[in-house]
Design a protein around this motif. Structure first.
Motif, mmCIF file in Angstrom:
data_model
loop_
_atom_site.group_PDB
_atom_site.id
_atom_site.type_symbol
_atom_site.label_atom_id
_atom_site.label_comp_id
_atom_site.label_asym_id
_atom_site.label_seq_id
_atom_site.Cartn_x
_atom_site.Cartn_y
_atom_site.Cartn_z
ATOM 1 N N ASP A 136 0.827 -1.212 0.000
ATOM 2 C CA ASP A 136 0.000 0.000 0.000
ATOM 3 C C ASP A 136 0.861 1.262 0.000
ATOM 4 O OD1 ASP A 136 -2.248 -1.540 -0.003
ATOM 5 O OD2 ASP A 136 -2.538 -1.476 2.180
ATOM 6 N N ARG A 137 1.933 1.252 0.823
ATOM 7 C CA ARG A 137 2.814 2.429 0.883
ATOM 8 C C ARG A 137 3.529 2.642 -0.453
ATOM 9 N NH1 ARG A 137 7.009 2.114 5.355
ATOM 10 N NH2 ARG A 137 6.666 -0.147 5.311
ATOM 11 N N ALA A 138 3.955 1.537 -1.071
ATOM 12 C CA ALA A 138 4.653 1.644 -2.352
ATOM 13 C C ALA A 138 3.722 2.192 -3.426
ATOM 14 C CB ALA A 138 5.190 0.274 -2.765
ATOM 15 N N GLU A 139 2.472 1.746 -3.414
ATOM 16 C CA GLU A 139 1.508 2.213 -4.408
ATOM 17 C C GLU A 139 1.221 3.704 -4.235
ATOM 18 O OE1 GLU A 139 -2.826 0.854 -6.222
ATOM 19 O OE2 GLU A 139 -1.819 -0.380 -4.706
ATOM 20 N N LYS A 140 1.092 4.125 -2.982
ATOM 21 C CA LYS A 140 0.837 5.548 -2.699
ATOM 22 C C LYS A 140 2.025 6.399 -3.160
ATOM 23 C CE LYS A 140 -1.207 9.052 -0.411
ATOM 24 N NZ LYS A 140 -0.166 10.073 -0.462
#
Length: 456
Positions: A136-140
């Motif tokens: 999720d952090r990487a996608e954001k």
């Protein structure tokens, strides 16, 4: 052959620590039919691993795994049992044929390569788990970088423009997530792959004490260039870049090595093929030598891998073989002693075949029904049809080579060949397969011994 097993999620099954041996057997029953003795043996071996982890460290170090020798014909579930056990335990697992190894000094793979391959599998497993954590952090972060390219930041000191810019970016973010910007082109800086080299010959990089793959980026550097690409492709590339930044590969390596040492499982197939004694010549001359090379790995030794040293003392080895020509006592005594648990797997009966077709979660009948349903065909396999298929499978196994449950794949494929081929063009989408249909499709082939030998 290497089998990679993905990490177990909460939805996939119960928590391992809560499973008793009886419940482990029940989980294995969902995929493997029959063979209660083998299931009991592997369930106890897995439960003992859990018990060992609860012991004081000094005592746990002394408790060695009880390796298992499975004896039985092909196609009765030996590999599937070991594979499902490893998946249940979320353990690094590798299946390897003992016959592919050769004695030191001969051309072929050395036995230590199985440990290196197992470490590679564990690295991939742990890395996948970490990717799930940081996804999720990487996608954001990737979205932010992509929006920066689509809507460059406003210069400082222009508050109104900054607010408008922020609103525009949030609207674009929504459209990006909805896939409405996928076809737009964007210019992105991507890293080029370095030159690739291939080394001929039987060179072991670990023994040479270096790894050329790791050296290449340092030697040539990693250049980058600007490329025009679609937003969907750019987002995928940026997500991968951000994931690499968020994952600590040193930590991944430490966890993976520990997992290999404490819960790794190696399935040594075709162990009967190296069970001969010396005294011959030609291709069989190194059989006993291979056994002696495997022995220290099974006994417990330290193997040098490119990620560090790995101790094999607590890796669980499950060996298997048909032992048609040789017998377990043909193995060298030292290796026999390292497989204290021996179980014999029985040949499959007609009833077993029927259960294999119907009961497991990955049952063949369910697979074919689901495959044809993708084209709107409702396949109705009646119980008497499955019984007839089971009888044919047992009959062909008796009259020709006995390949166990694998015979069902061949027969089912031949049985449904016409439906699979004509499926997309069928006007009637409801297809009923009963005993009469099975006999019509298969009886002539089964009766003709020469024909069945080649077709079934």
């Amino acid at each position: 052959m290497v089998i990679y097993l993905p990490s177990q999620s909460v939805e996939e099954g119960p928590v391992l620590d809560e499973l008793t041996p009886r419940e482990i057997v029940r989980e294995l029953d969902k995929y493997v039919i029959g063979q209660p003795d083998a299931k009991r043996a592997v369930a106890i071996a897995l439960r003992n691993r859990l018990r060992r982890q609860k012991l004081p460290p000094e005592m746990a170090e002394e408790v060695m795994p009880k390796n298992i020798l499975m004896i039985g014909p092909t196609g009765v579930g030996k590999t599937e049992l070991a594979r499902r056990l490893a998946k249940l335990a979320n353990s690094p697992f590798m299946k390897v044929e003992a016959s592919k190894f050769t004695e030191v000094g001969y051309v072929g793979r050395d036995v230590e390569s199985m440990i290196r391959d197992l470490v590679d599998i564990a690295i991939d497993m742990v890395r996948e788990e970490k990717l799930d954590e940081v996804g999720d952090r990487a996608e954001k972060a990737a979205e932010d970088r992509l929006l920066e390219l689509l809507v460059p930041a406003t210069p400082e000191g222009t508050d109104d423009n900054s607010k408008d810019n922020s609103k525009t970016r949030e609207k674009l973010r929504e459209r990006l997530r909805e896939g409405k910007l996928d076809e737009r082109m964007v210019e992105l800086e991507v890293k080029e792959r370095g030159p690739s080299f291939e080394i001929a010959g039987n060179v072991n990089m670990e023994e040479m004490g270096m790894n050329i793959k790791d050296m290449l980026p340092a030697m040539f550097g990693q250049r980058s260039k600007r490329r025009n690409m679609r937003v969907s492709d750019a987002l995928e590339y940026l997500i991968q870049e951000e994931e690499q930044k968020l994952i600590d590969m040193d930590q991944v390596t430490r966890i993976a090595l520990d997992r290999v040492e404490s819960s790794g499982i190696i399935f040594l197939d075709e162990i009967d093929k190296i069970a001969g004694r010396e005294g011959g010549h030609g291709p069989d001359v190194s059989r006993e030598g291979v056994q002696r090379d495997i022995l220290p790995i099974v006994e417990g030794t330290t193997v040098n891998t490119r990620y560090g040293f790995v101790r094999t003392d607590h890796i669980l080895f499950i060996a298997a073989g048909a032992f048609h020509v040789s017998k377990p006592s043909d193995l060298i005594p030292e290796l026999q002693g390292r497989f204290p648990i021996r179980v014999e797997l029985k040949s499959l009966s007609v009833d077993d075949f029927v259960r294999i077709l119907k009961e497991p979660r990955n049952a063949l009948a369910r697979q074919y029904t689901a495959l044809l349903e993708t084209e709107g065909i409702k396949l109705n396999l009646t119980d008497d049809a499955l019984l007839e298929v089971a009888k044919f499978a047992a009959q062909v196994n008796e009259t020709s080579e006995n390949i166990g449950a694998r015979r069902l794949h061949t027969i089912m494929e031949k049985l449904l060949e016409e439906v699979s081929f004509e499926g997309p063009d069928l006007r009637k989408k409801n297809v009923k397969v009963d005993a009469a249909y099975v006999r019509k499709q298969l009886s002539d082939i089964v009766k003709d011994q020469d024909l069945s030998r080649y077709i079934l």
